[in-house]
Design a protein around this motif. Structure first.
Motif, PDB file in Angstrom:
ATOM      1  N   ALA A 141       0.831  -1.213   0.000  1.00 50.66           N
ATOM      2  CA  ALA A 141       0.000   0.000   0.000  1.00 50.66           C
ATOM      3  C   ALA A 141       0.861   1.258   0.000  1.00 50.66           C
ATOM      4  O   ALA A 141       0.566   2.225  -0.719  1.00 50.66           O
ATOM      5  CB  ALA A 141      -0.927  -0.010   1.213  1.00 50.66           C
ATOM      6  N   THR A 142       1.925   1.263   0.794  1.00 53.29           N
ATOM      7  CA  THR A 142       2.825   2.429   0.836  1.00 53.29           C
ATOM      8  C   THR A 142       3.510   2.620  -0.507  1.00 53.29           C
ATOM      9  O   THR A 142       3.636   3.749  -1.013  1.00 53.29           O
ATOM     10  CB  THR A 142       3.875   2.248   1.939  1.00 53.29           C
ATOM     11  OG1 THR A 142       3.219   2.241   3.213  1.00 53.29           O
ATOM     12  CG2 THR A 142       4.901   3.374   1.920  1.00 53.29           C
ATOM     13  N   SER A 143       3.954   1.516  -1.099  1.00 51.98           N
ATOM     14  CA  SER A 143       4.620   1.594  -2.398  1.00 51.98           C
ATOM     15  C   SER A 143       3.703   2.200  -3.455  1.00 51.98           C
ATOM     16  O   SER A 143       4.123   3.057  -4.251  1.00 51.98           O
ATOM     17  CB  SER A 143       5.069   0.189  -2.837  1.00 51.98           C
ATOM     18  OG  SER A 143       5.631   0.206  -4.127  1.00 51.98           O
ATOM     19  N   GLY A 147       4.232   5.897  -4.895  1.00 51.44           N
ATOM     20  CA  GLY A 147       5.052   5.576  -6.061  1.00 51.44           C
ATOM     21  C   GLY A 147       6.480   5.242  -5.689  1.00 51.44           C
ATOM     22  O   GLY A 147       7.431   5.619  -6.383  1.00 51.44           O
ATOM     23  N   VAL A 148       6.631   4.510  -4.598  1.00 54.04           N
ATOM     24  CA  VAL A 148       7.956   4.182  -4.075  1.00 54.04           C
ATOM     25  C   VAL A 148       8.386   2.807  -4.588  1.00 54.04           C
ATOM     26  O   VAL A 148       7.809   1.783  -4.231  1.00 54.04           O
ATOM     27  CB  VAL A 148       7.944   4.193  -2.528  1.00 54.04           C
ATOM     28  CG1 VAL A 148       9.294   3.770  -1.978  1.00 54.04           C
ATOM     29  CG2 VAL A 148       7.579   5.580  -2.026  1.00 54.04           C
ATOM     30  N   LYS A 149       9.416   2.789  -5.431  1.00 57.82           N
ATOM     31  CA  LYS A 149       9.964   1.541  -5.957  1.00 57.82           C
ATOM     32  C   LYS A 149      11.454   1.377  -5.662  1.00 57.82           C
ATOM     33  O   LYS A 149      11.980   0.278  -5.683  1.00 57.82           O
ATOM     34  CB  LYS A 149       9.730   1.462  -7.467  1.00 57.82           C
ATOM     35  CG  LYS A 149       8.253   1.422  -7.863  1.00 57.82           C
ATOM     36  CD  LYS A 149       8.090   1.329  -9.370  1.00 57.82           C
ATOM     37  CE  LYS A 149       6.611   1.284  -9.751  1.00 57.82           C
ATOM     38  NZ  LYS A 149       6.433   1.216 -11.236  1.00 57.82           N
ATOM     39  N   SER A 211       2.157  -3.355   9.882  1.00 57.28           N
ATOM     40  CA  SER A 211       0.999  -2.761  10.549  1.00 57.28           C
ATOM     41  C   SER A 211       0.947  -1.243  10.408  1.00 57.28           C
ATOM     42  O   SER A 211       0.038  -0.603  10.948  1.00 57.28           O
ATOM     43  CB  SER A 211       1.006  -3.140  12.032  1.00 57.28           C
ATOM     44  OG  SER A 211       2.156  -2.610  12.686  1.00 57.28           O
ATOM     45  N   GLY A 212       1.919  -0.660   9.713  1.00 60.38           N
ATOM     46  CA  GLY A 212       1.885   0.775   9.457  1.00 60.38           C
ATOM     47  C   GLY A 212       2.472   1.634  10.554  1.00 60.38           C
ATOM     48  O   GLY A 212       2.304   2.859  10.540  1.00 60.38           O
ATOM     49  N   GLN A 213       3.180   1.041  11.509  1.00 62.27           N
ATOM     50  CA  GLN A 213       3.797   1.840  12.569  1.00 62.27           C
ATOM     51  C   GLN A 213       4.960   2.668  12.041  1.00 62.27           C
ATOM     52  O   GLN A 213       5.396   3.621  12.677  1.00 62.27           O
ATOM     53  CB  GLN A 213       4.256   0.935  13.706  1.00 62.27           C
ATOM     54  CG  GLN A 213       3.114   0.218  14.411  1.00 62.27           C
ATOM     55  CD  GLN A 213       3.606  -0.690  15.522  1.00 62.27           C
ATOM     56  OE1 GLN A 213       4.466  -0.319  16.306  1.00 62.27           O
ATOM     57  NE2 GLN A 213       3.056  -1.892  15.582  1.00 62.27           N
ATOM     58  N   ALA A 228       5.775 -13.556   3.777  1.00 64.23           N
ATOM     59  CA  ALA A 228       4.565 -13.844   4.550  1.00 64.23           C
ATOM     60  C   ALA A 228       3.731 -12.589   4.781  1.00 64.23           C
ATOM     61  O   ALA A 228       2.493 -12.655   4.799  1.00 64.23           O
ATOM     62  CB  ALA A 228       4.949 -14.479   5.885  1.00 64.23           C
ATOM     63  N   LEU A 229       4.387 -11.442   4.950  1.00 65.71           N
ATOM     64  CA  LEU A 229       3.679 -10.188   5.220  1.00 65.71           C
ATOM     65  C   LEU A 229       3.490  -9.345   3.961  1.00 65.71           C
ATOM     66  O   LEU A 229       3.006  -8.218   4.039  1.00 65.71           O
ATOM     67  CB  LEU A 229       4.443  -9.384   6.286  1.00 65.71           C
ATOM     68  CG  LEU A 229       4.527 -10.037   7.666  1.00 65.71           C
ATOM     69  CD1 LEU A 229       5.484  -9.273   8.569  1.00 65.71           C
ATOM     70  CD2 LEU A 229       3.150 -10.132   8.308  1.00 65.71           C
ATOM     71  N   ASP A 230       3.908  -9.889   2.809  1.00 67.49           N
ATOM     72  CA  ASP A 230       3.744  -9.220   1.520  1.00 67.49           C
ATOM     73  C   ASP A 230       4.411  -7.845   1.510  1.00 67.49           C
ATOM     74  O   ASP A 230       3.840  -6.849   1.042  1.00 67.49           O
ATOM     75  CB  ASP A 230       2.260  -9.080   1.153  1.00 67.49           C
ATOM     76  CG  ASP A 230       2.063  -8.697  -0.309  1.00 67.49           C
ATOM     77  OD1 ASP A 230       2.916  -9.060  -1.140  1.00 67.49           O
ATOM     78  OD2 ASP A 230       1.054  -8.021  -0.624  1.00 67.49           O
ATOM     79  N   LEU A 231       5.648  -7.782   2.038  1.00 70.29           N
ATOM     80  CA  LEU A 231       6.403  -6.535   1.997  1.00 70.29           C
ATOM     81  C   LEU A 231       7.092  -6.382   0.640  1.00 70.29           C
ATOM     82  O   LEU A 231       7.486  -7.364   0.013  1.00 70.29           O
ATOM     83  CB  LEU A 231       7.449  -6.504   3.109  1.00 70.29           C
ATOM     84  CG  LEU A 231       6.918  -6.585   4.543  1.00 70.29           C
ATOM     85  CD1 LEU A 231       8.061  -6.507   5.545  1.00 70.29           C
ATOM     86  CD2 LEU A 231       5.894  -5.478   4.813  1.00 70.29           C
ATOM     87  N   VAL A 232       7.233  -5.149   0.206  1.00 74.34           N
ATOM     88  CA  VAL A 232       7.909  -4.829  -1.050  1.00 74.34           C
ATOM     89  C   VAL A 232       9.332  -4.386  -0.737  1.00 74.34           C
ATOM     90  O   VAL A 232       9.542  -3.477   0.078  1.00 74.34           O
ATOM     91  CB  VAL A 232       7.172  -3.708  -1.802  1.00 74.34           C
ATOM     92  CG1 VAL A 232       7.948  -3.303  -3.055  1.00 74.34           C
ATOM     93  CG2 VAL A 232       5.755  -4.146  -2.159  1.00 74.34           C
ATOM     94  N   LEU A 233      10.317  -5.032  -1.367  1.00 72.35           N
ATOM     95  CA  LEU A 233      11.713  -4.649  -1.186  1.00 72.35           C
ATOM     96  C   LEU A 233      12.072  -3.586  -2.211  1.00 72.35           C
ATOM     97  O   LEU A 233      11.927  -3.800  -3.419  1.00 72.35           O
ATOM     98  CB  LEU A 233      12.635  -5.865  -1.332  1.00 72.35           C
ATOM     99  CG  LEU A 233      12.403  -7.004  -0.344  1.00 72.35           C
ATOM    100  CD1 LEU A 233      13.421  -8.115  -0.573  1.00 72.35           C
ATOM    101  CD2 LEU A 233      12.477  -6.509   1.090  1.00 72.35           C
ATOM    102  N   LEU A 234      12.552  -2.441  -1.740  1.00 73.21           N
ATOM    103  CA  LEU A 234      12.881  -1.346  -2.642  1.00 73.21           C
ATOM    104  C   LEU A 234      14.227  -1.598  -3.315  1.00 73.21           C
ATOM    105  O   LEU A 234      15.166  -2.105  -2.699  1.00 73.21           O
ATOM    106  CB  LEU A 234      12.928  -0.026  -1.876  1.00 73.21           C
ATOM    107  CG  LEU A 234      11.641   0.365  -1.127  1.00 73.21           C
ATOM    108  CD1 LEU A 234      11.822   1.715  -0.452  1.00 73.21           C
ATOM    109  CD2 LEU A 234      10.433   0.375  -2.063  1.00 73.21           C
TER     110      LEU A 234
END
Length: 306
Positions: A141-143, A147-149, A211-213, A228-234
């Motif tokens: 969601a943050t990405s 527009g953060v890649k 969790s958006g902290q 597992a947490l579906d994080l995006v690696l920049l």
């Protein structure tokens, strides 16, 4: 726990029998003290080493689960331990004091191997394909929202929302958070206000990001929680982070006396890819399995032990 016959996971070593790894007569009764750092991947790798050497007939002392990279490494260099898995980038930057990483992974390995042997008497065996590098992770969601890649794209996030979660050890390392900010032209205290950085334990860092902290977190690429947490690696678009290929390191005295140890670990290292390590880490951090049992299951599945 003592009354129930239970032991902490850090000292638990399940039984194994030889399979692909066969007893080596010259190792029989040889005392080998195996150490590791305290985070999940190191515990799994440490148990793999303990079990592999046990199957080969060595008398193995499990000294895994040492807090902090510097402490674990010091136990090796001062002779309190004999063998541990280490990372090429950590060896080069943190232990050998180099400031410029080599972009080619093989050149980085050769450089750290030769300098560490010359200066400290530490032997590096050929590394595994797995590269447990640092990365900046954000939620999907943050990405999408900003527009953060790439890491450079973090500057697109408004300063009041440009928050970070970083573990305590990584925060001040030259190859860690502050070094990364400097390389990307983000001044700590200006573009990244000090109040925007939360220092947390590795155990809660990934969930804190998910969790958006915090908007971004300093993660590692082979951690099972990334998927597992579906994080995006920049993307590390300035190529700041060194290669962190894992390799078995040991004291020169042990390597000289028992060159057969290299033959034990060569096929093991060859099978340890990023995907394999992420899966093993996830079994511990996501599924709640015990590192020693995860290590044994993998060694069994690959035919190294029974």
């Amino acid at each position: 726990m003592a009354g129930c016959g239970l032991r902490p996971a850090s000292s638990f070593v399940p039984p194994v029998e030889p399979a692909g790894i066969q007893p080596i007569p010259t190792l029989e009764g040889t005392r080998i003290r195996v150490t590791s750092k305290e985070f999940t991947e190191q515990l799994v790798l440490g148990k793999i080493a303990v079990l592999a050497l046990t199957a080969a007939g060595a008398d193995v002392a499990d000294q895994t689960n040492v807090q902090g990279s510097v402490n674990a490494r010091a136990s090796l260099t001062r002779g309190d331990a004999d063998l541990m898995w280490e990372y090429t980038g950590t060896g080069w930057i943190t232990y050998l004091g180099q400031t410029k990483a080599l972009p080619d992974p093989h050149e980085q390995y050769v450089a750290v191997r030769d300098l560490d042997l010359r200066e400290n008497g530490i032997v590096w065996l050929p590394p595994a394909p797995l590269n447990n590098s640092y990365a900046m992770g954000v939620t999907r969601a943050t990405s999408q929202k900003w527009g953060v890649k790439t890491i450079s794209d973090l500057m697109k996030i408004p300063v009041q929302e440009r928050t970070f979660c970083v573990d305590h050890e990584t925060f001040g390392r030259d190859d860690g958070f502050l070094g990364m900010l400097k390389a990307y032209g983000m001044t700590y205290g200006k573009e990244v206000p000090q109040a925007n950085v939360r220092r947390v334990s590795v155990g809660v860092l990934y969930n804190s990001v998910a969790s958006g902290q915090c908007a971004a977190g300093m993660v590692t690429t082979t951690d099972g929680r990334v998927q597992a947490l579906d994080l995006v690696l920049l993307e590390d678009d300035k190529k700041f982070f060194p290669s962190y290929n894992a390799a078995v390191t040991m004291r020169r005295e042990l390597a000289d006396a028992h060159p057969e140890i290299a033959k034990i670990f060569a096929p093991i290292s060859a099978k340890l890819t990023d995907d394999v390590m992420r899966g093993l880490n996830a079994k511990v951090d996501v599924d709640g399995d015990v590192p020693a049992l995860v290590a044994r299951e993998w060694l069994r599945d690959e035919g190294f032990v029974r």
